[in-house]
Design a protein around this motif. Structure first.
Motif, mmCIF file in Angstrom:
data_model
loop_
_atom_site.group_PDB
_atom_site.id
_atom_site.type_symbol
_atom_site.label_atom_id
_atom_site.label_comp_id
_atom_site.label_asym_id
_atom_site.label_seq_id
_atom_site.Cartn_x
_atom_site.Cartn_y
_atom_site.Cartn_z
ATOM 1 N N ILE A 233 0.835 -1.200 0.000
ATOM 2 C CA ILE A 233 0.000 0.000 0.000
ATOM 3 C C ILE A 233 0.868 1.247 0.000
ATOM 4 N N SER A 234 2.059 1.146 0.595
ATOM 5 C CA SER A 234 2.954 2.306 0.629
ATOM 6 C C SER A 234 3.304 2.786 -0.777
ATOM 7 N N ALA A 235 3.295 1.867 -1.756
ATOM 8 C CA ALA A 235 3.577 2.267 -3.136
ATOM 9 C C ALA A 235 2.478 3.180 -3.668
ATOM 10 N N VAL A 236 1.251 2.939 -3.248
ATOM 11 C CA VAL A 236 0.131 3.798 -3.633
ATOM 12 C C VAL A 236 0.252 5.160 -2.955
ATOM 13 N N LEU A 237 0.609 5.145 -1.677
ATOM 14 C CA LEU A 237 0.693 6.386 -0.920
ATOM 15 C C LEU A 237 1.869 7.252 -1.365
ATOM 16 N N ARG A 238 2.932 6.618 -1.863
ATOM 17 C CA ARG A 238 4.097 7.389 -2.307
ATOM 18 C C ARG A 238 3.941 7.935 -3.715
ATOM 19 N N GLU A 239 2.971 7.446 -4.448
ATOM 20 C CA GLU A 239 2.793 7.850 -5.840
ATOM 21 C C GLU A 239 2.082 9.209 -5.902
ATOM 22 N N ARG A 367 -2.961 -2.619 -7.393
ATOM 23 C CA ARG A 367 -3.457 -1.788 -6.299
ATOM 24 C C ARG A 367 -4.453 -0.739 -6.792
ATOM 25 N N LEU A 368 -5.075 -0.982 -7.935
ATOM 26 C CA LEU A 368 -5.990 0.003 -8.494
ATOM 27 C C LEU A 368 -7.205 0.216 -7.588
ATOM 28 N N GLY A 369 -7.716 -0.837 -6.977
ATOM 29 C CA GLY A 369 -8.861 -0.701 -6.084
ATOM 30 C C GLY A 369 -8.543 0.173 -4.888
ATOM 31 N N THR A 370 -7.371 -0.032 -4.285
ATOM 32 C CA THR A 370 -6.959 0.786 -3.146
ATOM 33 C C THR A 370 -6.837 2.245 -3.549
#
Length: 462
Positions: A233-239, A367-370
Motif C-alpha cells: 500500500i505504501s507504493a500507492v501512498l508514495r505515488e 493496487r488500483l482498487g486501493t
C-alpha cells in the motif's frame, strides 16, 4: 488470496457490456439506497419522532461511513476482485434497507443507515475496476464518466417509483421492496459478473507500457509487472499521481454534494425565493446536464491525456466564478443565473471523475482498487466538511432557523476555504506528478509552447 491479473485478452464487446451492465445495475441500486431516505424525510420525522436537525444526522452518518469504508473496500477489492465485493455489498445494503423498513427507533435506524453506507461504498469503486479489465484503454475515460452518470439514475428511482410506493403502501413496504431489489441485483452480479476475461495474454514489456505523446492514448500507462505480484500500500501512498487524483476529487466534488445533498433546496427556496417546484426543476436540470457534460469530459480527457489537469482547473475556476456571481449581489438572482449555477456544478462533478483516471494511469494495476478508494475519499471528506461548515455558519448567524438570503450568502461563501485547500493540493501534486513523469521520459510541454508550435504549423496566411 492472489491478486487479479491485469493482463487479459480483449473481451467480446457484448460480453464486456453485459458484465459492465450487471455491475452498473448494482451501482444504481446502491444510489437508490443512498438517496431513498432523502425523499422520505417527512415520513422519517414522523416514524422516529425526531426533529429536522436530527434528521440531518442521517446524511452525516451516510457520508461518513461511505468515506471511511473506501480504502478498506479498495484493499479487499484488490485481493478478491469486483464480483465478490459487489455481491457482498449488495447483500449488506439489502440488510440495511430491510432493517430500516422494520425498526421504529432512532438508534436502530442509524445502525441500518450504517449498513446502507457500507453496502453503498462497495459499488462504484468495484464497477470502475471492471472497466479497464474489460474494455480497451481508449474507451475507459468515457465509460468511467458514463458509470457515474448512469448510476445517478438511482435518484430518479427514489424520487418517482419509490416515493409513490412509500405514499401508497407505507414505510415498511417501500423499504422492504428496496431490500428485495438489493437481493435481486446481488444474484444478478453473482451470475453475470466476472473480474476479467478468461484468457490471459502475454504480459506487456515495460517499453510497451508508455505510448507516444499525441496518440490520444493514456500517457503514461500504469506501471505493470510480468505477472501478478503483491504491491505494498505504501507504493500507492508514495505515488504523487494518487494524490493528484485525491485532490481532483476533493476540489471538484464537494461543491456539488454540498448543494445537491443538503443545502441546495433551502438556498433556492428560503434564500432565492424559488418555489419548491422550481427548485425541483433546477435539480432535474442538473441531472440532465450530466448526460451531456459526462461524455464530453470523458472524450476530452481521453483525447488529451496530458491536459487532464487543465480540464480540472477549468471546471474549478468556472464553478468559483459562477458561485461568486450568484453570492455577491444582495438580491435574488434570475432563474437563468441559477440554472447556470446548477449546470457548472454538474460540470464540476463530472470533472471529479478525472481523479479516478489519474489513479488508473499512475498506480500499479494490482493496487488500483486501493487507489480508487483513496481518490473517492477525497471528494466525500471535503463534502462532509463543507456541509458542516455551511450548517455551522447558518447556526451562528441565525440560531432560530429563519434564514434569509444574507445568511445563505455568508454560509455558502465558507466553501472558499475548501477551494483554497483543494487547489493548493492539486497544484502541488501536479508538479510532483510531472516531475515523476519526466524521470520516466514523458515531458509535458508548457501550454505556451504548444500554442506557439500550432501557430508555426499554420504558417503565414495567404
Amino acid at each position: 488470496m492472489a491478486a487479479v491479473s491485469p493482463f487479459q485478452a480483449p473481451a467480446p464487446s457484448r460480453v464486456a457490456a453485459t458484465v459492465w451492465g450487471a455491475g452498473l445495475a448494482a451501482y444504481i441500486v446502491a444510489t437508490t439506497g443512498r438517496t431513498s431516505l432523502g425523499v422520505a424525510g417527512l415520513q422519517a420525522v414522523e416514524r422516529f419522532d425526531i426533529s429536522a436537525s436530527v434528521l440531518s444526522l442521517f446524511v452525516v452518518v451516510q457520508l461518513g461511513v461511505y468515506a471511511a469504508a473506501q480504502v478498506p473496500v479498495g484493499i479487499v477489492l484488490d485481493r478478491v476482485g469486483s464480483r465478490k465485493v459487489i455481491f457482498t455489498g449488495a447483500l449488506i445494503l439489502a440488510a440495511g434497507q430491510l432493517m430500516l423498513g422494520l425498526v421504529d427507533t432512532l438508534p436502530l435506524a442509524l445502525v441500518a443507515r450504517v449498513l446502507v453506507g457500507v453496502g453503498d461504498a462497495t459499488a462504484f469503486v468495484s464497477v470502475l475496476r471492471l472497466v479497464p479489465a474489460w474494455f480497451p484503454s481508449q474507451r475507459v475515460p468515457l465509460l468511467t464518466q458514463m458509470t457515474g452518470i448512469i448510476g445517478q439514475t438511482g435518484q430518479i428511482i427514489s424520487a418517482v417509483p419509490f416515493l409513490a410506493l412509500l405514499l401508497g403502501a407505507g414505510w415498511t413496504t417501500a423499504f422492504v421492496s428496496l431490500a428485495a431489489l438489493g437481493v435481486f441485483v446481488a444474484v444478478l452480479v453473482l451470475a453475470v459478473v466476472r473480474d476479467h476475461p478468461a484468457r490471459p495474454t502475454r504480459p506487456a514489456r515495460r517499453s510497451e507500457s508508455v505510448q507516444p505523446v499525441g496518440t490520444g492514448a493514456e500517457v503514461p500507462a500504469a506501471p505493470v509487472a510480468a505477472e501478478p505480484t503483491r504491491v505494498p500500500i505504501s507504493a500507492v501512498l508514495r505515488e504523487p499521481g494518487t494524490w493528484l487524483g485525491f485532490f481532483t476529487h476533493f476540489v471538484c466534488l464537494f461543491p456539488t454534494n454540498t448543494f445537491l445533498l443538503l443545502w441546495g433546496v433551502p438556498f433556492l427556496t428560503a434564500g432565492q425565493g424559488v418555489s419548491t417546484a422550481g427548485a425541483s426543476s433546477l435539480l432535474t436540470l442538473a441531472a440532465l446536464a450530466g448526460v451531456v457534460t459526462g461524455p464530453v469530459t470523458g472524450y476530452l480527457q481521453g483525447r488529451h491525456p496530458l491536459r487532464r489537469s487543465w480540464l480540472v482547473l477549468g471546471a474549478v475556476v468556472a464553478t468559483m466564478v459562477v458561485w461568486a456571481s450568484v453570492l455577491v449581489p444582495a438580491t435574488p438572482r434570475p432563474v437563468w443565473q441559477l440554472a447556470l449555477l446548477v449546470i457548472v456544478l454538474t460540470v464540476s462533478a463530472t470533472a471529479s471523475n478525472i481523479g479516478f483516471d489519474f489513479a488508473r494511469s499512475f498506480v500499479p494495476a494490482a493496487r488500483l482498487g486501493t487507489a480508487t478508494g483513496l481518490v473517492n475519499v477525497g471528494g466525500f471528506v471535503a463534502s462532509l466538511v463543507s456541509i458542516f461548515l455551511v450548517g455551522w455558519v447558518l447556526d451562528v448567524v441565525r440560531p432560530d432557523g429563519a434564514y434569509t438570503l444574507g445568511d445563505f450568502r455568508l454560509a455558502m461563501s465558507s466553501q472558499a476555504l475548501l477551494w483554497a485547500v483543494g487547489l493548493a493540493g492539486l497544484l502541488v501534486c501536479r508538479r510532483a506528478t510531472r516531475r515523476r513523469m519526466a524521470e520516466e521520459g514523458v515531458v509535458v510541454p508548457p501550454v505556451r509552447e504548444v500554442l506557439a508550435r500550432l501557430r508555426r504549423q499554420r504558417g503565414p496566411k495567404g
